[in-house]
Design an enzyme around this catalytic site. Structure first.
Site, PDB file in Angstrom:
ATOM      1  N   CYS A 112       0.285  -1.455   0.223  1.00  0.00           N
ATOM      2  CA  CYS A 112       0.236  -0.496   0.205  1.00  0.00           C
ATOM      3  C   CYS A 112       1.099   1.254   0.504  1.00  0.00           C
ATOM      4  O   CYS A 112       1.892   1.801   1.094  1.00  0.00           O
ATOM      5  CB  CYS A 112      -1.322   0.080   1.316  1.00  0.00           C
ATOM      6  SG  CYS A 112      -2.266   1.463   1.804  1.00  0.00           S
ATOM      7  N   HIS A 156      -9.169  -3.414  -1.804  1.00  0.00           N
ATOM      8  CA  HIS A 156      -8.209  -2.934  -0.421  1.00  0.00           C
ATOM      9  C   HIS A 156      -8.562  -1.589  -1.104  1.00  0.00           C
ATOM     10  O   HIS A 156      -8.717  -0.897   0.342  1.00  0.00           O
ATOM     11  CB  HIS A 156      -7.097  -2.975  -1.693  1.00  0.00           C
ATOM     12  CG  HIS A 156      -5.705  -2.935  -0.595  1.00  0.00           C
ATOM     13  ND1 HIS A 156      -4.400  -3.045  -0.151  1.00  0.00           N
ATOM     14  CD2 HIS A 156      -5.205  -1.244  -1.207  1.00  0.00           C
ATOM     15  CE1 HIS A 156      -3.815  -2.406   0.631  1.00  0.00           C
ATOM     16  NE2 HIS A 156      -4.446  -1.123  -0.534  1.00  0.00           N
ATOM     17  N   GLU A 157      -9.071  -0.718  -1.868  1.00  0.00           N
ATOM     18  CA  GLU A 157      -9.288   0.490  -1.908  1.00  0.00           C
ATOM     19  C   GLU A 157     -10.325   0.631  -1.250  1.00  0.00           C
ATOM     20  O   GLU A 157     -10.296   1.724  -0.183  1.00  0.00           O
ATOM     21  CB  GLU A 157      -9.557   1.253  -3.371  1.00  0.00           C
ATOM     22  CG  GLU A 157      -8.306   0.806  -4.213  1.00  0.00           C
ATOM     23  CD  GLU A 157      -5.978   1.417  -3.478  1.00  0.00           C
ATOM     24  OE1 GLU A 157      -6.469   2.034  -2.612  1.00  0.00           O
ATOM     25  OE2 GLU A 157      -5.650   0.703  -3.558  1.00  0.00           O
ATOM     26  N   HIS A 160     -10.153   1.448   2.702  1.00  0.00           N
ATOM     27  CA  HIS A 160      -9.706   2.747   3.366  1.00  0.00           C
ATOM     28  C   HIS A 160     -11.400   3.403   3.436  1.00  0.00           C
ATOM     29  O   HIS A 160     -10.741   4.580   4.642  1.00  0.00           O
ATOM     30  CB  HIS A 160      -8.657   3.363   1.827  1.00  0.00           C
ATOM     31  CG  HIS A 160      -7.465   3.107   1.739  1.00  0.00           C
ATOM     32  ND1 HIS A 160      -6.588   3.339   3.089  1.00  0.00           N
ATOM     33  CD2 HIS A 160      -6.583   2.468   0.797  1.00  0.00           C
ATOM     34  CE1 HIS A 160      -5.425   2.656   2.072  1.00  0.00           C
ATOM     35  NE2 HIS A 160      -5.298   2.407   1.030  1.00  0.00           N
TER      36      HIS A 160
END
Length: 186
Positions: A112, A156-157, A160
């Site tokens: 990341c 994954h994004e 956030h």
């Protein structure tokens, strides 16, 4: 808007754990600019000459919180071995509509932009997902059916948005536990 190594919010900053908010649609000019900048960062980060000149870390995706904007926006660019773009998204308010029970993980582990230190271990995510989002390139809401690597990158994004980093998913007692029912992506 300039995005480079110095402007990326890292995990030593409590802002990276902040929850992101949905953006109003239609997008304002400011939000369009942010999405364009996110896309340009990811796209340019994979071109060695530009990345070196502008101080960009290689990336396949980035979320707005990583540049200090707690907004539900992200950009993803996947390229093939020759460097040709195979898919691109600049998304606002992505939401998972459905997902597989089956999981998948990257054999090499995840990384990341906001995590300078290495955290080894497997991150299990849904192998297939269906997302609804506004896409800047299409200029409308779209449905994305993603599997494998793209599904992992999108999840994954989107993590956030909740202040979650990939290493939060790694099994602390057994980081390299291999789930025999999960798909391993080399």
């Amino acid at each position: 808007m300039v995005i480079n190594k110095e402007t990326i919010v890292t995990d030593d900053n409590k802002l990276i754990r902040e929850k992101s908010k949905a953006v109003p649609l239609p997008l304002s000019d400011e939000h369009r600019e942010i999405l364009k900048s996110l896309y340009e960062y990811v796209y340019n980060s994979t071109i060695e000459e530009i990345a070196t000149k502008e101080g960009l870390q290689p990336a396949v995706g980035i979320a707005a919180i990583q540049i200090g904007k707690p907004l539900k926006m992200l950009a993803v660019v996947l390229k093939d071995e020759e460097g040709k773009e195979v898919c691109r998204y600049a998304l606002a308010n992505p939401k998972i509509l459905s997902h597989s029970i089956e999981n998948a993980y990257l054999k090499s582990g995840e990384g990341c932009l906001s995590v300078p230190a290495e955290h080894q271990g497997y991150v299990y995510r849904h192998a297939r997902i269906k997302i609804k989002a506004y896409d800047l390139f299409e200029d409308k809401e779209i449905i994305i059916k993603a599997k494998g690597y793209l599904a992992i990158v999108l999840q994954h994004e989107m993590d956030h948005f909740n202040g979650t980093l990939y290493y939060d998913h790694i099994n602390k007692d057994n980081p390299f536990y291999e789930d025999p029912d999960a798909i391993c992506i080399e």
